[in-house]
Design a protein around this motif. Structure first.
Motif, mmCIF file in Angstrom:
data_model
loop_
_atom_site.group_PDB
_atom_site.id
_atom_site.type_symbol
_atom_site.label_atom_id
_atom_site.label_comp_id
_atom_site.label_asym_id
_atom_site.label_seq_id
_atom_site.Cartn_x
_atom_site.Cartn_y
_atom_site.Cartn_z
ATOM 1 N N LEU A 158 0.842 -1.295 0.011
ATOM 2 C CA LEU A 158 0.066 -0.005 0.169
ATOM 3 C C LEU A 158 0.697 1.341 -0.084
ATOM 4 O O LEU A 158 1.948 1.369 0.478
ATOM 5 C CB LEU A 158 -0.866 0.066 1.317
ATOM 6 C CG LEU A 158 -2.254 -1.002 1.205
ATOM 7 C CD1 LEU A 158 -2.613 -0.952 2.660
ATOM 8 C CD2 LEU A 158 -3.084 -0.503 0.159
ATOM 9 N N PRO A 159 0.513 2.445 -0.587
ATOM 10 C CA PRO A 159 1.136 3.576 -0.719
ATOM 11 C C PRO A 159 1.327 4.057 0.800
ATOM 12 O O PRO A 159 0.261 3.736 1.536
ATOM 13 C CB PRO A 159 0.341 4.492 -1.596
ATOM 14 C CG PRO A 159 -0.432 3.611 -2.497
ATOM 15 C CD PRO A 159 -0.624 2.337 -1.790
ATOM 16 N N GLU A 160 2.344 4.885 1.303
ATOM 17 C CA GLU A 160 2.478 5.543 2.347
ATOM 18 C C GLU A 160 1.490 6.535 2.757
ATOM 19 O O GLU A 160 1.290 6.754 3.924
ATOM 20 C CB GLU A 160 3.887 5.818 2.681
ATOM 21 C CG GLU A 160 4.863 4.659 2.572
ATOM 22 C CD GLU A 160 6.236 5.206 2.659
ATOM 23 O OE1 GLU A 160 6.801 4.937 3.992
ATOM 24 O OE2 GLU A 160 6.975 5.817 1.849
ATOM 25 N N ARG A 161 1.030 7.102 2.057
ATOM 26 C CA ARG A 161 -0.062 8.381 1.766
ATOM 27 C C ARG A 161 -1.292 7.841 2.113
ATOM 28 O O ARG A 161 -1.856 7.297 1.197
ATOM 29 C CB ARG A 161 0.007 9.438 0.742
ATOM 30 C CG ARG A 161 -0.836 10.630 1.003
ATOM 31 C CD ARG A 161 -0.766 11.596 -0.195
ATOM 32 N NE ARG A 161 -1.777 12.722 0.090
ATOM 33 C CZ ARG A 161 -2.582 13.272 -0.951
ATOM 34 N NH1 ARG A 161 -2.400 12.713 -2.152
ATOM 35 N NH2 ARG A 161 -3.280 13.990 -0.711
ATOM 36 N N MET A 162 -2.019 8.084 3.017
ATOM 37 C CA MET A 162 -3.411 7.747 3.430
ATOM 38 C C MET A 162 -4.229 9.065 3.346
ATOM 39 O O MET A 162 -4.014 9.887 4.118
ATOM 40 C CB MET A 162 -3.554 6.918 4.732
ATOM 41 C CG MET A 162 -4.978 6.348 4.774
ATOM 42 S SD MET A 162 -5.982 7.618 6.115
ATOM 43 C CE MET A 162 -5.072 7.243 7.426
ATOM 44 N N ASP A 201 -5.499 3.187 -4.470
ATOM 45 C CA ASP A 201 -4.162 2.533 -5.073
ATOM 46 C C ASP A 201 -3.687 1.452 -4.192
ATOM 47 O O ASP A 201 -3.785 1.413 -2.867
ATOM 48 C CB ASP A 201 -2.921 3.278 -5.367
ATOM 49 C CG ASP A 201 -3.407 4.316 -6.215
ATOM 50 O OD1 ASP A 201 -4.352 4.610 -7.174
ATOM 51 O OD2 ASP A 201 -2.822 5.545 -6.095
ATOM 52 N N GLY A 202 -2.941 0.125 -4.893
ATOM 53 C CA GLY A 202 -2.473 -0.967 -3.869
ATOM 54 C C GLY A 202 -1.981 -2.066 -4.615
ATOM 55 O O GLY A 202 -2.424 -2.139 -6.066
ATOM 56 N N ALA A 203 -1.904 -3.119 -4.222
ATOM 57 C CA ALA A 203 -1.319 -4.261 -4.786
ATOM 58 C C ALA A 203 -1.296 -5.526 -3.960
ATOM 59 O O ALA A 203 -1.141 -5.348 -2.826
ATOM 60 C CB ALA A 203 0.151 -4.089 -5.532
ATOM 61 N N GLY A 204 -1.606 -6.542 -4.432
ATOM 62 C CA GLY A 204 -1.684 -7.735 -3.512
ATOM 63 C C GLY A 204 -1.031 -9.058 -4.616
ATOM 64 O O GLY A 204 -1.252 -8.794 -5.746
ATOM 65 N N ALA A 205 -0.476 -9.955 -3.970
ATOM 66 C CA ALA A 205 0.265 -10.955 -4.808
ATOM 67 C C ALA A 205 0.049 -12.346 -3.996
ATOM 68 O O ALA A 205 -0.025 -12.450 -2.957
ATOM 69 C CB ALA A 205 1.731 -10.663 -5.104
ATOM 70 N N TYR A 208 -5.650 4.765 -0.081
ATOM 71 C CA TYR A 208 -4.169 4.913 0.108
ATOM 72 C C TYR A 208 -3.854 5.473 -1.707
ATOM 73 O O TYR A 208 -4.487 5.018 -2.530
ATOM 74 C CB TYR A 208 -3.395 3.857 0.288
ATOM 75 C CG TYR A 208 -3.642 3.238 1.794
ATOM 76 C CD1 TYR A 208 -2.416 3.951 2.595
ATOM 77 C CD2 TYR A 208 -4.360 2.824 2.372
ATOM 78 C CE1 TYR A 208 -2.620 3.520 4.011
ATOM 79 C CE2 TYR A 208 -4.746 2.570 3.560
ATOM 80 C CZ TYR A 208 -3.745 2.812 4.452
ATOM 81 O OH TYR A 208 -3.744 2.515 6.039
ATOM 82 N N VAL A 209 -2.954 6.659 -1.583
ATOM 83 C CA VAL A 209 -2.813 7.275 -2.842
ATOM 84 C C VAL A 209 -1.484 7.231 -3.048
ATOM 85 O O VAL A 209 -0.542 7.755 -2.226
ATOM 86 C CB VAL A 209 -3.420 8.459 -2.922
ATOM 87 C CG1 VAL A 209 -2.892 9.423 -4.168
ATOM 88 C CG2 VAL A 209 -4.718 8.676 -2.590
ATOM 89 N N ILE A 210 -1.067 6.656 -4.512
ATOM 90 C CA ILE A 210 0.397 6.707 -4.634
ATOM 91 C C ILE A 210 0.917 8.141 -4.887
ATOM 92 O O ILE A 210 0.079 8.967 -5.501
ATOM 93 C CB ILE A 210 0.565 5.794 -5.848
ATOM 94 C CG1 ILE A 210 2.450 5.320 -6.014
ATOM 95 C CG2 ILE A 210 0.141 6.415 -7.136
ATOM 96 C CD1 ILE A 210 2.372 4.134 -6.828
ATOM 97 N N GLU A 211 2.512 8.289 -4.583
ATOM 98 C CA GLU A 211 2.805 9.511 -4.762
ATOM 99 C C GLU A 211 2.801 9.947 -6.341
ATOM 100 O O GLU A 211 3.019 9.144 -7.343
ATOM 101 C CB GLU A 211 4.359 9.625 -4.424
ATOM 102 C CG GLU A 211 4.457 9.462 -2.742
ATOM 103 C CD GLU A 211 3.555 10.706 -2.008
ATOM 104 O OE1 GLU A 211 3.601 11.750 -2.664
ATOM 105 O OE2 GLU A 211 3.180 10.763 -0.891
ATOM 106 N N VAL A 238 -4.947 3.331 -9.534
ATOM 107 C CA VAL A 238 -6.271 3.942 -10.343
ATOM 108 C C VAL A 238 -6.333 5.546 -10.026
ATOM 109 O O VAL A 238 -6.687 6.068 -11.073
ATOM 110 C CB VAL A 238 -7.338 3.269 -9.419
ATOM 111 C CG1 VAL A 238 -8.502 3.506 -10.331
ATOM 112 C CG2 VAL A 238 -7.217 1.788 -9.627
ATOM 113 N N THR A 239 -5.765 5.917 -8.914
ATOM 114 C CA THR A 239 -6.146 7.503 -8.794
ATOM 115 C C THR A 239 -5.272 8.067 -9.889
ATOM 116 O O THR A 239 -5.649 9.436 -9.830
ATOM 117 C CB THR A 239 -5.626 7.983 -7.227
ATOM 118 O OG1 THR A 239 -3.982 7.520 -7.293
ATOM 119 C CG2 THR A 239 -6.169 6.904 -6.266
ATOM 120 N N ALA A 240 -4.329 7.619 -10.400
ATOM 121 C CA ALA A 240 -3.604 8.176 -11.581
ATOM 122 C C ALA A 240 -4.426 8.629 -12.709
ATOM 123 O O ALA A 240 -4.406 9.364 -13.688
ATOM 124 C CB ALA A 240 -2.364 7.498 -11.880
ATOM 125 N N SER A 241 -5.679 7.775 -13.041
ATOM 126 C CA SER A 241 -6.345 7.714 -14.059
ATOM 127 C C SER A 241 -7.879 8.357 -13.739
ATOM 128 O O SER A 241 -8.881 8.366 -14.428
ATOM 129 C CB SER A 241 -6.672 6.331 -14.804
ATOM 130 O OG SER A 241 -7.140 5.653 -13.899
#
Length: 350
Positions: free
Chosen positions: A18-22, A163-167, A49-52, A146-149
């Protein structure tokens, strides 16, 4: 394993990023001119959470992929599948770059774009690749920025996405071993493409001979139609895989559905016949993370001690395209989930 036994692909490891910015609702509401409780009351979302601005989907994918590999002893893997609808660029695919940054150069790597259904699509494809005997193991990642679009001033989309990722790591296993996909269904209806679409950036927009307009580069969503078709198709797909598996709704220990919003989750669980308390919900904390939502929900459920070995899991999802998917599996015995990792900037690649 004897030659007469069919191989399966089982989940061996899991990770998240997860991005650090909440970002709390208050910040979004102020920007959109909405009452403070408007977003929570309509979506169930309280933060995301939003990516930089300097970050990208691959940074999230590398963070989740690294953690998933670490969780099971860093095995050699033969392929990387990246489920995303927000790749770093339209061409080439992002998966090869993610694989290289994870130190997996030379392995097969490609993107799977089924929007919010992407993780189940990729999990099904990866399982089939291992079951066919050509590959021993693989890494499946759902990652989105997603927040980038999303138009930050759009009252329909801006409050909903994060935004985020799981694997997960898959390895070849024996028949009946927990962690293998038991049944799956995937479907689509391209006639409904326009209810979730980003018009610009592809060959269709360019072929129209019209200069790219900034609003055309943002995700558009027809919320009422998304609600209608999401509940309809996730319910139908779930009923199909339950019948294929031989389970009844009451046999399901946990429903892990795409975290679109709380209203869709509640309506889908009710329609399937799974009690609300058996539905894993973390959309309130991470918002709609598209293809990342199901693995992120799994990690949350593990961290809370809700998932136990032997639990019967039902996955279902709905996304743009439109697409839908569902799958069943019995949860394996995995080490405790670590807290989501931060994104890995390209300059810090492994």
């Amino acid at each position: 394993m004897s030659s007469g036994q069919a191989a399966t692909a089982v989940i061996a490891g899991i990770g998240a990023c997860l991005p650090e910015r909440m970002v709390k609702n208050e910040e979004v509401s102020a920007r959109l001119g909405l009452p403070d409780d408007w977003i929570r009351d309509r979506t169930g979302i309280e933060q995301r959470y939003v990516i930089e601005p300097t970050g990208a989907t691959s940074d999230l994918a590398v963070g989740a992929g690294r953690q998933a590999l670490d969780s099971c002893g860093n095995p050699d893997v033969d392929f990387v599948l990246l489920a995303t609808c927000t790749p770093d660029q339209t061409f080439p695919a992002t998966a090869p770059a993610v694989a290289a940054r994870l130190g997996l150069k030379g392995v097969a790597a490609f993107d799977v774009n089924a929007a919010c259904s992407g993780f189940i699509y990729a999990l099904t494809i990866a399982s089939s690749m291992i079951q066919a005997g050509a590959f021993r193991s693989g890494l499946v990642i759902g990652a989105e920025a997603v927040t980038a679009s999303v138009d930050p001033h759009d009252q329909i989309t801006a409050p909903v996405f994060g935004d985020g990722a799981g694997a997960v790591v898959l390895r070849r296993g024996g028949p009946g071993e927990p962690g293998a996909v038991l049944s799956q269904v995937m479907g689509s209806d391209g006639d409904l493409l326009d209810i979730l679409v980003t018009p610009a950036g592809g060959s269709r927009q360019r072929a129209a001979g019209v200069p790219t307009d900034i609003p055309e580069s943002y995700l558009r969503m027809q919320g009422r139609l998304v609600y209608k078709y999401a509940v309809k198709h996730m319910t139908a797909a779930s009923e199909t895989v339950l019948a294929q598996t031989g389970w009844k709704p009451e046999d399901v220990d946990w429903l892990v559905a795409h975290q679109a919003n709380r209203r869709i989750l509640t309506a889908t669980a009710r329609a399937i016949g799974v009690p609300a308390e058996r539905a894993v919900v973390n959309v309130d904390r991470v918002a709609n993370t598209s293809a990342a939502s199901i693995p992120l929900a799994l990690v949350d459920a593990m961290a809370e001690g809700r998932l136990s070995p032997g639990d019967r899991i039902l996955f279902c999802a709905f996304g743009g395209g439109i697409t839908w998917a569902a799958a069943t599996l019995v949860w394996p015995d995995l080490p405790p989930a670590a807290a989501p990792a931060p994104p890995v900037p390209a300059a810090s690649a492994v």
